[in-house]
Design a protein around this motif. Structure first.
Motif, PDB file in Angstrom:
ATOM      1  N   TYR A 176       0.985  -0.781  -0.514  1.00 50.14           N
ATOM      2  CA  TYR A 176      -0.494  -0.197  -0.265  1.00 50.14           C
ATOM      3  C   TYR A 176       1.360   1.540   0.093  1.00 50.14           C
ATOM      4  CZ  TYR A 176      -4.011  -3.051   1.427  1.00 50.14           C
ATOM      5  OH  TYR A 176      -5.194  -4.016   1.395  1.00 50.14           O
ATOM      6  N   LEU A 177       0.568   2.043  -0.709  1.00 52.28           N
ATOM      7  CA  LEU A 177       1.120   3.384  -0.776  1.00 52.28           C
ATOM      8  C   LEU A 177      -0.065   4.712   0.289  1.00 52.28           C
ATOM      9  CD1 LEU A 177       2.002   3.973  -4.016  1.00 52.28           C
ATOM     10  CD2 LEU A 177       3.680   3.630  -2.192  1.00 52.28           C
ATOM     11  N   VAL A 178       0.696   5.208   1.549  1.00 48.16           N
ATOM     12  CA  VAL A 178       0.401   6.221   2.065  1.00 48.16           C
ATOM     13  C   VAL A 178       1.045   7.156   2.562  1.00 48.16           C
ATOM     14  CG1 VAL A 178      -0.490   6.236   4.715  1.00 48.16           C
ATOM     15  CG2 VAL A 178      -0.849   4.164   3.346  1.00 48.16           C
ATOM     16  N   GLY A 179       0.181   7.847   1.794  1.00 45.63           N
ATOM     17  CA  GLY A 179       1.347   9.813   1.964  1.00 45.63           C
ATOM     18  C   GLY A 179       2.933   9.063   1.070  1.00 45.63           C
ATOM     19  N   GLN A 180       3.597   9.588   1.762  1.00 46.62           N
ATOM     20  CA  GLN A 180       5.405   9.117   1.498  1.00 46.62           C
ATOM     21  C   GLN A 180       5.700   7.946   1.872  1.00 46.62           C
ATOM     22  OE1 GLN A 180       6.471  11.993   4.001  1.00 46.62           O
ATOM     23  NE2 GLN A 180       8.292  11.198   3.713  1.00 46.62           N
ATOM     24  N   THR A 181       5.154   6.778   2.709  1.00 42.59           N
ATOM     25  CA  THR A 181       5.659   5.552   2.989  1.00 42.59           C
ATOM     26  C   THR A 181       4.615   4.022   1.652  1.00 42.59           C
ATOM     27  OG1 THR A 181       5.380   6.502   5.184  1.00 42.59           O
ATOM     28  CG2 THR A 181       5.344   4.142   5.185  1.00 42.59           C
ATOM     29  N   ARG A 182       5.391   3.194   1.702  1.00 44.55           N
ATOM     30  CA  ARG A 182       5.551   2.084   1.495  1.00 44.55           C
ATOM     31  C   ARG A 182       5.209   1.235   3.059  1.00 44.55           C
ATOM     32  NH1 ARG A 182      10.283   2.789  -0.861  1.00 44.55           N
ATOM     33  NH2 ARG A 182      10.266   3.507  -3.327  1.00 44.55           N
ATOM     34  N   VAL A 183       3.647   1.406   2.305  1.00 46.00           N
ATOM     35  CA  VAL A 183       3.420  -0.157   3.597  1.00 46.00           C
ATOM     36  C   VAL A 183       3.628  -1.560   2.895  1.00 46.00           C
ATOM     37  CG1 VAL A 183       1.338  -0.848   5.129  1.00 46.00           C
ATOM     38  CG2 VAL A 183       1.665   1.629   5.115  1.00 46.00           C
ATOM     39  N   HIS A 184       3.684  -2.566   3.615  1.00 46.94           N
ATOM     40  CA  HIS A 184       3.969  -3.879   3.214  1.00 46.94           C
ATOM     41  C   HIS A 184       3.199  -4.953   4.660  1.00 46.94           C
ATOM     42  CE1 HIS A 184       8.009  -2.944   0.532  1.00 46.94           C
ATOM     43  NE2 HIS A 184       6.501  -1.719   0.664  1.00 46.94           N
ATOM     44  N   LEU A 185       2.420  -5.386   3.903  1.00 47.55           N
ATOM     45  CA  LEU A 185       2.084  -6.109   4.906  1.00 47.55           C
ATOM     46  C   LEU A 185       2.191  -7.434   5.113  1.00 47.55           C
ATOM     47  CD1 LEU A 185      -2.273  -4.657   4.776  1.00 47.55           C
ATOM     48  CD2 LEU A 185       0.212  -4.609   6.356  1.00 47.55           C
ATOM     49  N   ASP A 186       3.263  -8.332   5.565  1.00 40.19           N
ATOM     50  CA  ASP A 186       3.854  -9.661   5.031  1.00 40.19           C
ATOM     51  C   ASP A 186       2.927 -11.124   5.700  1.00 40.19           C
ATOM     52  OD1 ASP A 186       5.012  -7.759   3.220  1.00 40.19           O
ATOM     53  OD2 ASP A 186       7.214  -7.568   4.313  1.00 40.19           O
ATOM     54  N   SER A 187       2.942 -11.471   4.322  1.00 40.62           N
ATOM     55  CA  SER A 187       2.419 -13.136   5.706  1.00 40.62           C
ATOM     56  C   SER A 187       3.890 -13.898   5.054  1.00 40.62           C
ATOM     57  CB  SER A 187       2.033 -13.596   5.257  1.00 40.62           C
ATOM     58  OG  SER A 187      -0.102 -13.368   5.642  1.00 40.62           O
ATOM     59  N   VAL A 188       4.526 -13.680   5.917  1.00 34.53           N
ATOM     60  CA  VAL A 188       6.047 -14.782   5.599  1.00 34.53           C
ATOM     61  C   VAL A 188       5.839 -16.522   5.998  1.00 34.53           C
ATOM     62  CG1 VAL A 188       8.944 -15.319   6.347  1.00 34.53           C
ATOM     63  CG2 VAL A 188       7.094 -12.562   6.379  1.00 34.53           C
ATOM     64  N   GLU A 189       6.499 -17.264   5.219  1.00 37.94           N
ATOM     65  CA  GLU A 189       6.170 -18.426   5.792  1.00 37.94           C
ATOM     66  C   GLU A 189       7.406 -18.958   7.015  1.00 37.94           C
ATOM     67  OE1 GLU A 189       7.298 -22.760   3.371  1.00 37.94           O
ATOM     68  OE2 GLU A 189       5.526 -21.079   2.106  1.00 37.94           O
ATOM     69  N   GLY A 190       6.150 -20.281   7.570  1.00 31.33           N
ATOM     70  CA  GLY A 190       6.777 -19.780   8.944  1.00 31.33           C
ATOM     71  C   GLY A 190       7.618 -19.397   9.749  1.00 31.33           C
TER      72      GLY A 190
END
Length: 144
Positions: free
Chosen positions: A75-89
């Motif tokens: 997601y892009l929120v203003g000047q910030t990249r927001v990464h929502l990660d589901s990491v295996e394990g």
């Protein structure tokens, strides 16, 4: 040269964070960009060497230290990249990348990150340092 302030944290509630990121990103950016990534980390004398594609040649030459497989919503929120990660394990995480303008200081970026942390429900005790690979290696799992 681009400068970023980065924050990484465990997510307590992925769905709530997704809803907040969609709301904060505005109508034009409400849908997060979905990415499936597999990062291969190679054995090197110093630092890290990571590759997302065609690792066969390096695998043969260097050997694999570990792999990180994740599904990411961006997601892009203003000047910030927001990464929502589901990491295996490992579970669910959030990474914030505040892209600083030339006029902004690191402290300005940290203020932006802390405000977003509040909006996303991230507490100080959720913060982590290091890479996902470090967390997997600490668990004794480098194959995820």
């Amino acid at each position: 040269m681009r400068r970023n302030v980065e924050v990484k944290a465990r997510l307590r509630a992925l769905a709530a964070a997704r809803g907040a990121a969609e709301r904060l990103g505005g109508a034009a950016r409400a849908q997060g960009q979905g990415l499936v990534q597999a990062d291969t980390f190679f054995r090197v004398p110093r630092g890290r060497l990571k590759l997302r594609r065609t690792p066969a040649v390096l695998t043969q030459a260097l050997g694999v230290l570990g792999m990180v497989r994740k599904e990411r919503l961006l997601y892009l929120v203003g000047q910030t990249r927001v990464h929502l990660d589901s990491v295996e394990g490992l579970g669910d995480f959030v990474e914030l990348e505040v892209v600083l303008t030339e006029e902004q200081t690191v402290e300005d970026g940290e203020r932006v990150a802390h405000q977003l942390m509040k909006e996303l429900g991230i507490e100080e005790e959720d913060l982590i340092s290091g890479a996902y690979l470090d967390l997997l290696l600490a668990k004794g799992d480098s194959s995820s």
